[in-house]
Design a protein around this motif. Sequence first.
Motif, PDB file in Angstrom:
ATOM      1  N   ASN A  40       0.807  -1.210   0.000  1.00  0.00           N
ATOM      2  CA  ASN A  40       0.000   0.000   0.000  1.00  0.00           C
ATOM      3  C   ASN A  40       0.846   1.269   0.000  1.00  0.00           C
ATOM      4  N   ILE A  41       2.138   1.136   0.144  1.00  0.00           N
ATOM      5  CA  ILE A  41       3.016   2.297   0.184  1.00  0.00           C
ATOM      6  C   ILE A  41       3.810   2.379  -1.109  1.00  0.00           C
ATOM      7  N   LYS A  42       3.624   3.464  -1.836  1.00  0.00           N
ATOM      8  CA  LYS A  42       4.332   3.668  -3.089  1.00  0.00           C
ATOM      9  C   LYS A  42       5.206   4.898  -2.953  1.00  0.00           C
ATOM     10  N   HIS A  43       6.361   4.867  -3.591  1.00  0.00           N
ATOM     11  CA  HIS A  43       7.311   5.968  -3.453  1.00  0.00           C
ATOM     12  C   HIS A  43       7.338   6.815  -4.722  1.00  0.00           C
ATOM     13  N   TRP A  76       6.197   9.886  -0.586  1.00  0.00           N
ATOM     14  CA  TRP A  76       5.552   8.614  -0.844  1.00  0.00           C
ATOM     15  C   TRP A  76       4.036   8.770  -0.826  1.00  0.00           C
ATOM     16  N   VAL A  77       3.362   7.774  -1.371  1.00  0.00           N
ATOM     17  CA  VAL A  77       1.902   7.772  -1.459  1.00  0.00           C
ATOM     18  C   VAL A  77       1.378   6.470  -0.875  1.00  0.00           C
ATOM     19  N   SER A  78       0.295   6.558  -0.101  1.00  0.00           N
ATOM     20  CA  SER A  78      -0.291   5.377   0.512  1.00  0.00           C
ATOM     21  C   SER A  78      -1.810   5.442   0.406  1.00  0.00           C
ATOM     22  N   THR A  79      -2.462   4.281   0.478  1.00  0.00           N
ATOM     23  CA  THR A  79      -3.922   4.257   0.484  1.00  0.00           C
ATOM     24  C   THR A  79      -4.497   4.460   1.876  1.00  0.00           C
ATOM     25  N   ASN A  80      -3.668   4.413   2.911  1.00  0.00           N
ATOM     26  CA  ASN A  80      -4.226   4.579   4.257  1.00  0.00           C
ATOM     27  C   ASN A  80      -3.366   5.382   5.231  1.00  0.00           C
ATOM     28  N   TRP A  81      -2.201   5.855   4.829  1.00  0.00           N
ATOM     29  CA  TRP A  81      -1.365   6.698   5.686  1.00  0.00           C
ATOM     30  C   TRP A  81      -1.152   8.057   5.040  1.00  0.00           C
ATOM     31  N   SER A  82      -1.069   9.087   5.892  1.00  0.00           N
ATOM     32  CA  SER A  82      -0.522  10.380   5.462  1.00  0.00           C
ATOM     33  C   SER A  82       0.215  10.984   6.649  1.00  0.00           C
ATOM     34  N   GLY A  83       1.256  11.732   6.364  1.00  0.00           N
ATOM     35  CA  GLY A  83       2.079  12.294   7.423  1.00  0.00           C
ATOM     36  C   GLY A  83       3.540  12.215   7.047  1.00  0.00           C
ATOM     37  N   TRP A 121       4.865   9.758  12.131  1.00  0.00           N
ATOM     38  CA  TRP A 121       3.858  10.658  12.705  1.00  0.00           C
ATOM     39  C   TRP A 121       2.727  10.672  11.671  1.00  0.00           C
ATOM     40  N   ILE A 122       1.593  10.038  11.987  1.00  0.00           N
ATOM     41  CA  ILE A 122       0.670   9.631  10.937  1.00  0.00           C
ATOM     42  C   ILE A 122      -0.795   9.968  11.238  1.00  0.00           C
ATOM     43  N   VAL A 123      -1.524  10.334  10.176  1.00  0.00           N
ATOM     44  CA  VAL A 123      -2.987  10.298  10.139  1.00  0.00           C
ATOM     45  C   VAL A 123      -3.356   9.096   9.275  1.00  0.00           C
ATOM     46  N   GLU A 124      -4.239   8.235   9.789  1.00  0.00           N
ATOM     47  CA  GLU A 124      -4.516   6.971   9.119  1.00  0.00           C
ATOM     48  C   GLU A 124      -6.005   6.731   8.917  1.00  0.00           C
ATOM     49  N   ALA A 125      -6.326   6.100   7.789  1.00  0.00           N
ATOM     50  CA  ALA A 125      -7.632   5.474   7.593  1.00  0.00           C
ATOM     51  C   ALA A 125      -7.416   4.005   7.938  1.00  0.00           C
ATOM     52  N   THR A 184      11.826  16.630   6.216  1.00  0.00           N
ATOM     53  CA  THR A 184      11.829  17.297   4.918  1.00  0.00           C
ATOM     54  C   THR A 184      10.715  16.696   4.076  1.00  0.00           C
ATOM     55  N   THR A 185      10.439  17.298   2.933  1.00  0.00           N
ATOM     56  CA  THR A 185       9.357  16.806   2.079  1.00  0.00           C
ATOM     57  C   THR A 185       9.647  15.418   1.508  1.00  0.00           C
ATOM     58  N   VAL A 186      10.903  14.982   1.542  1.00  0.00           N
ATOM     59  CA  VAL A 186      11.226  13.615   1.114  1.00  0.00           C
ATOM     60  C   VAL A 186      10.560  12.600   2.038  1.00  0.00           C
ATOM     61  N   ASN A 187      10.362  12.979   3.301  1.00  0.00           N
ATOM     62  CA  ASN A 187       9.751  12.090   4.290  1.00  0.00           C
ATOM     63  C   ASN A 187       8.226  12.137   4.274  1.00  0.00           C
ATOM     64  N   ARG A 188       7.648  12.990   3.442  1.00  0.00           N
ATOM     65  CA  ARG A 188       6.205  13.250   3.471  1.00  0.00           C
ATOM     66  C   ARG A 188       5.423  12.229   2.659  1.00  0.00           C
ATOM     67  N   GLY A 189       4.238  11.828   3.180  1.00  0.00           N
ATOM     68  CA  GLY A 189       3.382  10.891   2.466  1.00  0.00           C
ATOM     69  C   GLY A 189       1.963  11.393   2.338  1.00  0.00           C
ATOM     70  N   ASN A 190       1.405  11.271   1.130  1.00  0.00           N
ATOM     71  CA  ASN A 190       0.023  11.649   0.863  1.00  0.00           C
ATOM     72  C   ASN A 190      -0.864  10.412   0.830  1.00  0.00           C
ATOM     73  N   MET A 191      -2.096  10.540   1.317  1.00  0.00           N
ATOM     74  CA  MET A 191      -3.052   9.455   1.253  1.00  0.00           C
ATOM     75  C   MET A 191      -3.940   9.624   0.024  1.00  0.00           C
ATOM     76  N   MET A 192      -4.034   8.541  -0.766  1.00  0.00           N
ATOM     77  CA  MET A 192      -4.884   8.528  -1.959  1.00  0.00           C
ATOM     78  C   MET A 192      -5.904   7.409  -1.815  1.00  0.00           C
ATOM     79  N   GLN A 193      -7.192   7.744  -1.921  1.00  0.00           N
ATOM     80  CA  GLN A 193      -8.255   6.749  -1.895  1.00  0.00           C
ATOM     81  C   GLN A 193      -9.180   6.984  -3.078  1.00  0.00           C
ATOM     82  N   SER A 194      -9.507   5.915  -3.791  1.00  0.00           N
ATOM     83  CA  SER A 194     -10.375   5.996  -4.976  1.00  0.00           C
ATOM     84  C   SER A 194      -9.843   7.020  -5.971  1.00  0.00           C
TER      85      SER A 194
END
Length: 236
Positions: A14-17, A23-30, A155-159, A190-200
């Motif tokens: 679920n984690i794509k870089h 990185w991009v995830s279907t259930n994590w952001s942070g 440090w995460i916000v999660e679905a 830094t922004t290299v460590n940042r992850g966006n959550m993508m759903q649908s």
Amino acid sequence: MNRLNRICIVKNSNIKHSSNLGWVSTNWSGYAISGQKNDFRKISANWTVPFVRSSSQNSYSSVWIGIDGFRNSSLIQTGTGHDFIDGKANYYAWWEILPQAMTLIPKPVHPGDHMKAVISKVTGSTWLISLRNTSRNWVFRIIKRYSGPQTSAEWIVEAPQVGASITRLARISNVYFTGCRLNGKSPNLTTVNRGNMMQSSSATSIPGKPNAAGDAFVVTNQIGRASGPVRKLTRP
């Protein structure tokens, strides 16, 4: 649904870089930092419990800090939950060590409460999990055994995952992480460590850039543009 049976699991698939964009995830952001075995022995942060807005379907969200879980299947974590189930918002605190199920902390949690979380290695495989609600004047501490590789910190916000499925992210207000620490120091995010959550195929939760000290950031919920009051991020 019995929340005690909820298991917050993130599968590696679920984690794509995305190169320097993070990185991009279907259930994590942070923000997540990767390292070598035994690199991370202590993590901490502060946040304000977000407000849950109503939604047409049941929806879920968690805010937490943790060690491991990013690129591996181990994880020790603690945080708060904010769900909208059967027409009602629910707020609670919890801790978890995978593969065991989440354990509720029997203390009151309300939107706007100020939380302080610490996870630290005491010695060997003995760890301390601490969660404090400074608004309600309570603190929870527990000593547990954990033998994960200590190769990531988050440090995460999660679905979260309920049963076999990743849930629909709840419509929560902005989440402000402040005072982030890793091994007792600023993680210099830094922004290299940042992850966006993508759903649908849509962005549902996006963290902003870290502050100048690299120890604070805001995560914005993109569902219905739910947002809390705008404030400047400063070191507490």
